[in-house]
Write a protein that holds these residues in place. Structure first.
Motif, PDB file in Angstrom:
ATOM      1  N   LEU A 187      39.692  44.583  48.040  1.00 46.86           N
ATOM      2  CA  LEU A 187      39.516  43.007  47.751  1.00 46.86           C
ATOM      3  C   LEU A 187      39.098  42.359  48.975  1.00 46.86           C
ATOM      4  O   LEU A 187      39.697  42.322  49.788  1.00 46.86           O
ATOM      5  N   THR A 188      37.954  41.944  48.950  1.00 47.38           N
ATOM      6  CA  THR A 188      37.330  40.913  49.842  1.00 47.38           C
ATOM      7  C   THR A 188      37.240  39.440  49.337  1.00 47.38           C
ATOM      8  O   THR A 188      36.614  39.369  48.315  1.00 47.38           O
ATOM      9  N   THR A 189      37.640  38.739  50.313  1.00 48.47           N
ATOM     10  CA  THR A 189      37.385  37.169  50.086  1.00 48.47           C
ATOM     11  C   THR A 189      36.920  36.433  51.300  1.00 48.47           C
ATOM     12  O   THR A 189      37.338  36.382  52.217  1.00 48.47           O
ATOM     13  N   VAL A 190      35.774  35.659  50.998  1.00 47.52           N
ATOM     14  CA  VAL A 190      35.154  35.129  51.967  1.00 47.52           C
ATOM     15  C   VAL A 190      34.809  33.511  51.441  1.00 47.52           C
ATOM     16  O   VAL A 190      34.522  33.318  50.234  1.00 47.52           O
ATOM     17  N   CYS A 191      34.872  32.424  52.543  1.00 49.30           N
ATOM     18  CA  CYS A 191      34.494  31.172  52.283  1.00 49.30           C
ATOM     19  C   CYS A 191      33.078  30.965  52.089  1.00 49.30           C
ATOM     20  O   CYS A 191      32.240  31.712  52.394  1.00 49.30           O
ATOM     21  N   GLU A 192      33.069  29.891  51.201  1.00 47.87           N
ATOM     22  CA  GLU A 192      31.348  29.296  51.043  1.00 47.87           C
ATOM     23  C   GLU A 192      30.723  29.304  52.562  1.00 47.87           C
ATOM     24  O   GLU A 192      31.504  29.069  53.580  1.00 47.87           O
ATOM     25  N   SER A 213      34.746  43.627  40.169  1.00 44.26           N
ATOM     26  CA  SER A 213      34.722  42.156  39.672  1.00 44.26           C
ATOM     27  C   SER A 213      34.234  41.396  40.955  1.00 44.26           C
ATOM     28  O   SER A 213      34.394  41.754  41.999  1.00 44.26           O
ATOM     29  N   ALA A 214      33.812  40.316  40.495  1.00 40.51           N
ATOM     30  CA  ALA A 214      33.360  39.222  41.451  1.00 40.51           C
ATOM     31  C   ALA A 214      33.475  37.850  40.933  1.00 40.51           C
ATOM     32  O   ALA A 214      33.177  37.690  39.695  1.00 40.51           O
ATOM     33  N   HIS A 215      33.889  36.877  41.779  1.00 44.23           N
ATOM     34  CA  HIS A 215      34.080  35.563  41.262  1.00 44.23           C
ATOM     35  C   HIS A 215      33.561  34.732  42.505  1.00 44.23           C
ATOM     36  O   HIS A 215      33.938  34.922  43.511  1.00 44.23           O
ATOM     37  N   GLN A 245      35.297  36.113  45.695  1.00 40.84           N
ATOM     38  CA  GLN A 245      36.181  37.136  45.942  1.00 40.84           C
ATOM     39  C   GLN A 245      35.505  38.305  45.072  1.00 40.84           C
ATOM     40  O   GLN A 245      34.922  38.184  43.916  1.00 40.84           O
ATOM     41  N   VAL A 246      35.405  39.320  45.769  1.00 40.40           N
ATOM     42  CA  VAL A 246      34.850  40.635  45.207  1.00 40.40           C
ATOM     43  C   VAL A 246      36.082  41.925  45.105  1.00 40.40           C
ATOM     44  O   VAL A 246      36.624  42.263  46.338  1.00 40.40           O
ATOM     45  N   SER A 247      36.285  42.619  44.185  1.00 43.97           N
ATOM     46  CA  SER A 247      37.096  43.732  43.933  1.00 43.97           C
ATOM     47  C   SER A 247      35.998  44.801  43.928  1.00 43.97           C
ATOM     48  O   SER A 247      35.377  44.837  42.866  1.00 43.97           O
ATOM     49  N   TYR A 248      36.211  45.882  44.578  1.00 39.46           N
ATOM     50  CA  TYR A 248      35.599  47.028  44.476  1.00 39.46           C
ATOM     51  C   TYR A 248      35.889  48.118  44.969  1.00 39.46           C
ATOM     52  O   TYR A 248      36.984  48.299  45.418  1.00 39.46           O
ATOM     53  N   THR A 249      35.607  49.462  44.360  1.00 38.95           N
ATOM     54  CA  THR A 249      36.330  50.534  44.678  1.00 38.95           C
ATOM     55  C   THR A 249      35.157  51.491  45.340  1.00 38.95           C
ATOM     56  O   THR A 249      33.977  51.518  45.043  1.00 38.95           O
TER      57      THR A 249
END
Length: 226
Positions: free
Chosen positions: A22-27, A45-47, A110-114
């Motif tokens: 799970l990776t989260t980065v700001c604008e 998933s990506a948000h 926010q990106v969830s990847y495998t």
């Protein structure tokens, strides 16, 4: 019963026990997605937007954090198009990439990847036949995907009446999980392409088992080398 044997000698290594990242980065920042040697990215998933008031909130005025129902539609498919199948990928968290779902709100990506094992070898076994998988040099089997059913009218068609080949939309929904449970982490594995193993996804159709897999280093071996 006919028997097919396949021995695989591969130098490419990949982690066997795959975990979601799970990776989260700001604008205005960039998300760097990476997988290990012999692995490729699969986006779960990506948000892009804002769903809480705390993430990426430092130094921001409160009016930029109030809208927590902000999301770009299609963000998952967009990131998947950019990154799936690659060993590394960079995605900018910006309106220029995703559009602006909520003007005036400070957003984040926010990106969830495998990281999945890259499929290196493929084997097909006709219904009621058996396939033997084996790895050497201390490596173990890593199943990328498996399918039991029929998707064309030519594979495993010799000597079969046309009525047994007509249904090309036949697939077992549990084949990948079952084969992975049977074979992952072993240096040898025998699988029977049969309804008794996978149930019958399409009665009256002559089916086949198709596997994509690689020979991988175990998690313990990889960890010792890092």
């Amino acid at each position: 019963m006919q028997r097919f044997s396949l021995s695989v000698f591969l130098a490419t290594a990949c982690l066997l026990f795959l975990r979601a990242e799970l990776t989260t980065v700001c604008e205005h920042s960039t998300a760097d997605l990476t997988c290990g040697s012999g692995q490729v990215i699969h986006i779960d998933s990506a948000h892009y937007g804002r769903s809480d008031r705390t993430t990426c909130s430092e130094g921001r005025p409160s009016q930029q954090l109030q809208n927590v129902n902000c999301a770009t539609s299609g963000a998952t498919s967009r990131v998947a198009t950019m990154c799936n199948g690659k060993s590394s990928c960079s995605v900018g968290a910006s309106n220029s990439v995703f559009g602006d779902p909520c003007y005036g709100t400070f957003k984040y990506l926010q990106v969830s990847y495998t990281c999945k094992c890259e499929a290196i070898a493929r084997v097909v076994s006709c219904e009621d036949h058996t396939v033997d998988l084996s790895c050497h040099s201390g490596k173990v089997i890593c199943i990328n995907r498996a399918d039991y059913g029929r998707h064309d009218n030519t594979t495993c068609s010799h000597g079969r009446p046309s009525k047994q080949l007509h249904n090309v939309n036949c697939s077992s929904s549990t084949a990948s999980d079952k084969v992975a449970q049977m074979c992952n982490g072993r240096d040898r594995c025998t699988i029977q392409a049969a309804n008794s193993v996978f149930e019958d996804p399409c009665q009256g159709t002559y089916k086949y088992l198709q596997l994509d897999f690689s020979c991988a280093e175990t998690w313990e071996t990889t960890r010792e080398q890092t």
